[in-house]
Design a protein around this motif. Structure first.
Motif, PDB file in Angstrom:
ATOM      1  N   PRO A  95       0.823  -1.212   0.000  1.00  0.00           N
ATOM      2  CA  PRO A  95       0.000   0.000   0.000  1.00  0.00           C
ATOM      3  C   PRO A  95       0.861   1.267   0.000  1.00  0.00           C
ATOM      4  N   ALA A  96       0.324   2.334  -0.572  1.00  0.00           N
ATOM      5  CA  ALA A  96       1.089   3.575  -0.735  1.00  0.00           C
ATOM      6  C   ALA A  96       1.586   4.137   0.587  1.00  0.00           C
ATOM      7  N   ALA A  97       0.864   3.887   1.676  1.00  0.00           N
ATOM      8  CA  ALA A  97       1.251   4.428   2.976  1.00  0.00           C
ATOM      9  C   ALA A  97       2.437   3.696   3.594  1.00  0.00           C
ATOM     10  N   MET A  98       2.803   2.546   3.043  1.00  0.00           N
ATOM     11  CA  MET A  98       3.909   1.767   3.596  1.00  0.00           C
ATOM     12  C   MET A  98       5.226   2.134   2.916  1.00  0.00           C
ATOM     13  N   PRO A  99       6.342   1.914   3.598  1.00  0.00           N
ATOM     14  CA  PRO A  99       7.637   2.112   2.936  1.00  0.00           C
ATOM     15  C   PRO A  99       7.874   1.052   1.870  1.00  0.00           C
ATOM     16  N   SER A 100       8.772   1.328   0.957  1.00  0.00           N
ATOM     17  CA  SER A 100       9.139   0.367  -0.070  1.00  0.00           C
ATOM     18  C   SER A 100       9.815  -0.845   0.568  1.00  0.00           C
ATOM     19  N   LEU A 101       9.458  -2.033   0.071  1.00  0.00           N
ATOM     20  CA  LEU A 101      10.010  -3.281   0.588  1.00  0.00           C
ATOM     21  C   LEU A 101      10.445  -4.169  -0.570  1.00  0.00           C
ATOM     22  N   PRO A 102      11.475  -4.989  -0.388  1.00  0.00           N
ATOM     23  CA  PRO A 102      11.849  -5.926  -1.456  1.00  0.00           C
ATOM     24  C   PRO A 102      10.884  -7.106  -1.471  1.00  0.00           C
ATOM     25  N   LEU A 103      10.227  -7.325  -2.596  1.00  0.00           N
ATOM     26  CA  LEU A 103       9.265  -8.417  -2.715  1.00  0.00           C
ATOM     27  C   LEU A 103       9.709  -9.492  -3.699  1.00  0.00           C
ATOM     28  N   MET A 104      10.713  -9.210  -4.526  1.00  0.00           N
ATOM     29  CA  MET A 104      11.291 -10.210  -5.424  1.00  0.00           C
ATOM     30  C   MET A 104      12.797  -9.984  -5.492  1.00  0.00           C
ATOM     31  N   TYR A 105      13.506 -11.035  -5.902  1.00  0.00           N
ATOM     32  CA  TYR A 105      14.924 -10.882  -6.235  1.00  0.00           C
ATOM     33  C   TYR A 105      15.255 -11.770  -7.420  1.00  0.00           C
ATOM     34  N   ALA A 106      16.368 -11.485  -8.055  1.00  0.00           N
ATOM     35  CA  ALA A 106      16.775 -12.242  -9.237  1.00  0.00           C
ATOM     36  C   ALA A 106      18.270 -12.493  -9.226  1.00  0.00           C
TER      37      ALA A 106
END
Length: 297
Positions: A265-276
């Motif tokens: 959600p926009a109110a949350m800080p950016s988080l890593p959700l995938m990696y490659a």
């Protein structure tokens, strides 16, 4: 290795795969019309694969495998689920896109491939794969052994950091716990994610799916994955993290950034959700292991 837990997962995946595909409409028509289930990240990681021999690990029902074949690759897909491989084989025939699909526990498949001397230019795996594997060392050595010299392994996966949260974004689980986690069974995540995982158009299909077979997941941190590949003799070339998850609506309030990229959600800080990861095979795997004092299998 927990092969007995792998077998339990096979039964759970057989049941879940029927529910998953029930939501995806006429997939053969989708592919005949030029459709692809690949996201830009996979295409970038793999590079030009036209004319190359590509091994797709844990290929599920073959949609990504056929998308790779459409890009000109000679594709072999491997999966533990009988239902998934049967569906993939039918989908290949009905779509007119050639690919080979083989049903096997991955660890046994690697043993057979070594004995047969099978080799590939690219090995590929994506999205929710290694959580079903009880030993990353066996996995990484198998990848190294079936790659041709100069070949590459391309891998994209959901970020283990995201797995510490419950559905409401509250920290709840340990990061990469070492013991397998028992679950009620592989769920209907396609129904939960809707159009994000039904590229040809979502349809209702199976309603209220409850898996009759329990499942067991193995949780691996990024360091576990990277170290396993290094120990197998592969050279790390790419390591990326992404602040979104392709197609997967795993948590409350996720928002679509476009193209199926699901973010918090926009109110949350950016988080890593995938990696490659992209890792390359340089020279002989056996020579590397001998120099490093590691076993060859």
């Amino acid at each position: 290795m927990s092969i007995d837990l792998h077998e339990a997962n096979r039964l759970s995946w057989n049941a879940a795969t029927v529910a998953h595909n029930s939501h995806k409409g006429d997939q053969a028509a989708f592919f005949r019309a030029g459709g692809s289930t690949l996201y830009p990240e996979e295409i970038e990681l793999l590079g030009d694969i036209a004319g190359l021999d590509v091994l797709h690990l844990q290929c599920n029902s073959g949609q990504d495998s056929l998308s790779l074949a459409r890009r000109g690759a000679n594709v072999t897909g491997v999966d533990i689920s009988d239902e998934a491989i049967a569906f993939a084989t039918r989908l290949s025939a009905e779509s007119g896109i050639a690919a080979v699909f083989e049903r096997s526990d991955l660890f046994g498949w690697f043993d057979d491939a070594r004995k047969a001397g099978r080799r590939f230019d690219r090995v590929f795996a994506s999205y929710g794969t290694i959580c079903w594997l009880s030993n990353l060392g066996v996995w990484a050595r198998g990848i190294a052994d079936v790659l041709k010299p100069g070949g590459r392994f391309a891998f994209v996966e959901f970020h283990p950091f995201a797995m510490v949260f419950d559905q409401g974004w509250k920290p709840h689980y340990d990061y990469a716990p070492k013991d397998p986690v028992a679950e009620a069974g592989v769920g209907d995540y396609v129904a939960d994610s809707g159009a994000g995982l039904a590229h040809g158009g979502y349809q209702e299909g199976v309603v209220g799916f409850a898996n009759p077979h329990p499942s067991f997941e193995f949780n691996w941190g990024i360091a576990d994955v990277v170290q396993a590949l290094i120990d197998a003799g592969l050279r790390m070339e790419v390591l990326k993290e992404y602040p979104y998850a392709n197609g997967w609506v795993a948590f409350e309030g996720m928002r679509d950034l476009g193209g199926g990229r699901m973010a918090p959600p926009a109110a949350m800080p950016s988080l890593p959700l995938m990696y490659a990861i992209v890792a390359a095979k340089v020279g002989s795997t056996a020579e590397y292991r001998e120099k490093a004092g590691r076993p060859s299998s």
